[in-house]
Every structure is written in C-alpha cells, then in structure tokens.
Motif scaffolding. Structure first.
Motif, PDB file in Angstrom:
ATOM      1  N   SER A  93      12.095  15.872 -23.184  1.00 43.54           N
ATOM      2  CA  SER A  93      11.964  16.207 -21.764  1.00 43.54           C
ATOM      3  C   SER A  93      13.299  16.656 -21.180  1.00 43.54           C
TER       4      SER A  93
ATOM      5  N   THR B   9       9.383   9.141 -14.061  1.00 46.29           N
ATOM      6  CA  THR B   9       9.733  10.348 -13.303  1.00 46.29           C
ATOM      7  C   THR B   9      11.110  10.214 -12.679  1.00 46.29           C
TER       8      THR B   9
ATOM      9  N   VAL C  84      12.627  16.826  -7.674  1.00 46.90           N
ATOM     10  CA  VAL C  84      11.215  16.537  -7.937  1.00 46.90           C
ATOM     11  C   VAL C  84      10.381  17.068  -6.773  1.00 46.90           C
TER      12      VAL C  84
ATOM     13  N   ILE D 163      11.071  19.162 -11.675  1.00 47.63           N
ATOM     14  CA  ILE D 163       9.982  18.289 -12.128  1.00 47.63           C
ATOM     15  C   ILE D 163       8.886  18.292 -11.073  1.00 47.63           C
TER      16      ILE D 163
END
Length: 617
Positions: free
Chosen positions: A365, A397, A408, A303
């Motif tokens: 997602s 997130t 991330v 991500i």
C-alpha cells in the motif's frame, strides 16, 4: 543533547519500540576503553553519549558523601529515595552528573570513586535505579551507551551490539597511566590485581553479570589505539547499515505474486472506461455531490475512504474517479486462485488483505502511494447496509495516511447500488494527516466526517403540501435491544403512550430538538441519526430514529412533572421502556406511526433503513 531528571523515571526506551532511533550498545571489562570509544562514536554519528559508569559513579559519590555503607540495604534504599540526579551532556560530549543541585562531574573519574564504585554497583536496588534512568534517556533519541550489562539487560534489542575487550596487561597499563596523571602512586602490579579482581566480581555477581551475548560483535583492542578501534567499529556499523538498506530496498520493490496484475489488465480497464461507463450509469444511475473536492487532488497520491454498501462499490467508484490510478484492498476470500472473480478484481488493481500478513499489505500500500497512485479503502473493514446506528472504523486508514503523509477523502453512498435505482454518492472534505497528532485523533475525525455525511441523506418527496408548512414538533424513536422508549400519559381518565419529543425552538434543527427533548423528558441520552417518518397530527411531526447512548427512563425537572397547573391541564407523564414485541397491544400514539414502526422492525430486525415515509392520518 539530553537532560533527564530521575524523579520521573520508568519509561521504556526506544530499544524495542520500532522507532527510527537506534542504540549502539557496548559492553566490556574494566579499562577496556569503552568510555573513550563510545564518546568518539557519538561524535562521529552525531548522537548522544551515555556512560553507564558515570551513573553508578554518581550514585557512589552520593553514598560516600552521606556515609551510606554498601552493606546496609535499608540505608541504601532510604538514601536513594532522597537523591535527585540530573544527567546532562557536557561540552566535550561526556556525561555530566548533578546530585541535588551539586555538580559532581569532576569527581566521577577520581581514584577514590573508582575504588568504591564496585561495592555499590552490584546492589539490585542501585541497578534498578540506573536502568530506569537509561531507559528514559533513550526514549526519544539515538545514543551510544557503554557499560557491563548494556547488551544483555538494559538494551537487549539494541540495533548495534559490541563487546570491547583487550588483554589484562594492556588494560592494566592504560588504567595505571590514567591514575598516574591524577596523582596515584599505585604500582602497575597493584593496578593489574585490582582490575583482575574487578573482572571476577563483574562476571560472577548474581545480578546482571558481565557476559558476551551471542549477537554482540567482539572487538579486541589489545593491538589497536583509540582511533583504530573507533574506525573498526564505524566500518562494521556502516557495513551492517548498507546490508540492511539493500534488504529493505528488495522488500520495498518486491510485489507478492497474488498482488501482481494479471496479463491484459491494463487493456481490460481501458475497455471498461471506454465502452462500459455509459451503459453502467444507465443501469445503475448515480448522482455525485461535491465532486470538485476530488479534482484538486488529480494526479496526486490520495486515499479514498469509502463506505462499503454493496459488491458494486468497486465498479461504481472506479468509474466515478477516472483521473486516478486507483487500487483497492479486498477480503482474501474474494481472491481465490483460478477464478474469474480473482482475475477481474486483480485487473481492477485489487489485492487481498491476508490475515497474518499485514506487513506485506502495508508495504504494498505504501509503495502504491509512493509511486503517485491512489488507494481505495473500506475503513469499516466490512459491508455496512445500515448506518443508522453509526459506523465503526478500523485504524488502518489512519496508519497508512500518517505513514505516507497523504490526504484522505471520505466518500459515502446513500444506499447499495441496484439496477434502475438512483444512488447518491457524496464526497466529503479532505482530511490531512498533518493536522492531527496521532492515529486515534485522525480516526475520530474520519469517523465524524463519514457519519456527518450519512446523516444528511434525506429522501424527501417533492411537491407535498405539508412540505411548505413549518416543522413544529420533533419526536424520537429510541430503541435499546428489544425495548422502545415511550412516555406514559394519563389524561382525562385515559391511559396511553406517546413518543418522546417536543417543539423545535428557534435557531435549532429538528435533529437537535429531538436530542434535547428526549434528554429533558426521559433522562435518556441518544443521537438522532435520521428522520424516517413525517406525520400530520396537530401540525407536522417528524420522527427521528435515534442511536441510544446511555441512561434509564426517569422523571426529570421538566415542567410537565413539577407544575401542578400543567399536570391538571395536560395530564401526567412517565417515561418507560416498552417491549417491542407487544407494541401492537398498547395504545401508542399516533397509531399509524406505531403500525408502520412495527412493520419496519419486523422486516429489518431493529435496523430502520427505510427512506422517509409520509403518513397521513
């Protein structure tokens, strides 16, 4: 195995909290075989077994041992406060009860306890105590629980609900045989009358009566033995599980129409990478920092947490990371059906964030990440042209990263992309969800990383003669609403104002010095965000715009306020708030910095986003 001490009860069980744990709830009348069936089911599924009857029987034993009358409410409440009950799983899978250190498990099923338990179990205080025990036990595990109000009151949203029953004559024979083994001499007819009386009490009591809820499956065991009853319930549960799995599989594979890629999207993206990449970087020059951090994740799901500066961010980041199958989330207003923008964004693997349909977005997602592709998210949820006052990120997130177990990568840009203007893009250190216990901690780490990278974007011109000099003084520009923090000076019969600040000590940065000096001189706490001016005045002065946190201007214990010799030499100091609208009317020194600040505040409405400016007096 479970062990619960009811001194700390009161939690909510996993019945409705959305966890992976599940509850098999069984209700039914007396002697219907609930306990035996529940114990077998727990063994079959490898989960815990909780007998509600054992809890009530344990409390009944406590009352009988302490001579508590079922009709004395005050005595019941007082005795319950003194009782310390521990619930454990026995070696045979049953429920064990310990009262104030004494194990009473062997007394739970004796005849005396069975006769008196109903007189206590209908008491609302007793039922509340048992319910608190039940919810705590189920808080972090799957279990099978049986009783008379399990599906209706205790676990109303249990995943699997059953109502186990059989004819009165069959139940009487089972109970008569059970009590005969314990030495009871009651006749079958007496036992039958006792069970019938108990049924009436259970179904007519005002508190939590025995009822069959609509979504509970009725299982009649009148013509079934124990193994056959258990086998029937197991088949029902497995059938329901298979149905749920098929539905969930369809949900996971389903892609809503507005999430689907338009015809020719893949060809269009390839065309962009081949023929648009070079011209784009000529028109929108971009410089990347720490891009090697991205290379280690190439071909893996990840991500990208992107700071949103302008509408060109999608194209900039899409062309920046060519080795990733990048998808991104955008506002629903950008995806209007039938528009060229909608076709373009969907071709770029974009999909809309639709209010009220978060589950579909989350599921889509997670499917993207599960398929080994990557996701680009703007964690702030909106465009942020001014980062000088810090950033605020949403929890989505962190939720996706922890749910999918993917890292991330924070990415920030120095400013919005504009033609023929250099934009710097910095890639931060990867953040792994396994290093954090919950979403809040993960979000704080992401916020800290993004802000830390933004603070380091300094626009310093090259080859200036004052660059070679040390930076002895750091001053702060602290704004709060329409007020500016300043220090009023009186020296040599003259009144004027200065910006708070002081000398940079050895071993600290100018930014650290600003925070320290502003706090020491004014008692106002702030965060130095970025330097905006440099001024050559009695050395080099660096002015930092600061994010106000707390505090009101007041004199501190700094030597400027307490040392008489110091005051005689340098004059008096008094921290104050100045009205931003009247800055031009006061003698705020250096005046050149004041004038530039007035221009910037008027132009940017208190959002100081200008690059570093050198002011030469």
């Amino acid at each position: 195995m479970y062990m619960v001490n009811d001194e700390n009860c009161g939690k909510t069980g996993n019945c409705c909290d959305g966890s992976d744990n599940y509850i098999i709830a069984i209700d039914g009348p007396a002697a219907s075989g609930k306990g035996s069936v529940a114990k077998k089911l727990a063994q079959h599924f490898g989960i815990s077994y909780l007998s509600t009857g054992c809890l009530y029987r344990g409390i009944c034993i406590w009352f009988m041992d302490n001579n508590v009358s079922p009709d004395d409410q005050e005595q019941i409440e007082g005795s319950l406060k003194k009782m310390k009950m521990k619930i454990t799983t026995c070696t045979d899978g049953g429920t064990g009860v310990t009262l104030s250190g004494v194990d009473v498990t062997h007394r739970l099923d004796d005849v005396i306890t069975s006769r008196h338990v109903a007189s206590y179990s209908s008491n609302p205080v007793v039922r509340a105590r048992v319910r608190s025990l039940q919810t705590e036990i189920s808080d972090d595990q799957s279990l099978v629980c049986e009783g008379r109000d399990i599906t209706s009151v205790v676990y109303p949203c249990a995943k699997y609900k059953f109502y186990l029953t059989s004819s009165l004559s069959v139940r009487a024979k089972r109970r008569h045989a059970q009590e005969a083994k314990q030495g009871s001499t009651l006749t079958l007819e007496k036992v039958k009358q006792g069970i019938n009386k108990r049924d009436i009490m259970d179904k007519t009591r005002p508190i939590s009566p025995l009822v069959r809820v609509k979504d509970a499956i009725v299982v009649d065991s009148s013509r079934l033995n124990l193994e056959q009853t258990v086998d029937k319930i197991v088949k029902i549960i497995e059938k329901q599980r298979n149905k749920e799995a098929r539905i969930e599989s369809k949900k996971k594979d389903y892609v809503p129409k507005d999430f689907q890629k338009p015809f020719g999207a893949t060809t269009f993206r390839r065309f962009l990478k081949l023929f648009v990449t070079v011209p784009y970087h000529i028109v929108y020059p971009t410089r990347y920092y720490n891009k090697k951090e991205v290379k280690q994740h190439k071909g893996k799901p990840v991500i990208f947490a992107l700071q949103h500066r302008s509408g060109m961010d999608v194209a900039t980041f899409f062309l920046a990371f060519p080795g990733f199958k990048l998808h991104f989330v955008g506002k629903e207003s950008l995806f209007k059906p039938g528009t060229c923008l909608n076709w373009f964004l969907r071709s770029m693997n974009g999909f809309p964030l639709r209010p009220g349909k978060d589950i579909a977005v989350i599921r889509h997602s997670l499917n993207i990440l599960k398929n080994g592709e990557s996701l680009a998210i703007f964690p702030e949820g909106t465009r942020n042209l001014d980062s000088s006052q810090g950033i605020e990120i949403q929890s989505g997130t962190a939720m996706l990263a922890m749910k999918a177990g993917v890292p991330v990568i924070p990415v920030v840009s120095s400013r919005a992309s504009r033609p023929c203007r250099l934009t710097k893009i910095k890639v931060g250190t990867t953040i792994y969800p396994k290093d954090y216990e919950n979403r809040d901690e993960f979000s704080k780490a992401l916020k800290s990383s993004l802000e830390g990278m933004l603070l380091n974007f300094e626009h310093i011109p090259k080859k200036k003669w004052w660059d070679k000099l040390p930076v002895p003084i750091a001053r702060g520009i602290v704004l709060r609403d329409d007020k500016l923090l300043a220090i009023k000076r009186h020296k040599n019969g003259e009144d004027y104002f200065v910006f708070p600040g002081g000398h940079v000590d050895e071993g600290e940065t100018a930014r650290e010095a600003v925070v320290r000096e502003v706090t020491e001189e004014t008692s106002v706490k702030s965060v130095a965000m970025r330097s905006i001016y440099k001024y050559n005045w009695a050395g080099i002065n660096v002015f930092y715009v600061c994010n106000y946190k707390s505090g009101e201007p007041q004199k501190t214990d700094a030597e400027e306020y307490t040392d008489k010799d110091k005051i005689a030499l340098t004059g008096t100091y008094e921290p104050v708030w100045l009205d931003v609208k009247t800055l031009g009317e006061v003698d705020l020194r250096p005046n050149s910095v004041r004038d530039q600040l007035i221009k910037d505040i008027g132009k940017y409405s208190n959002r100081l986003t200008r690059p570093l400016i050198y002011i030469k007096d």
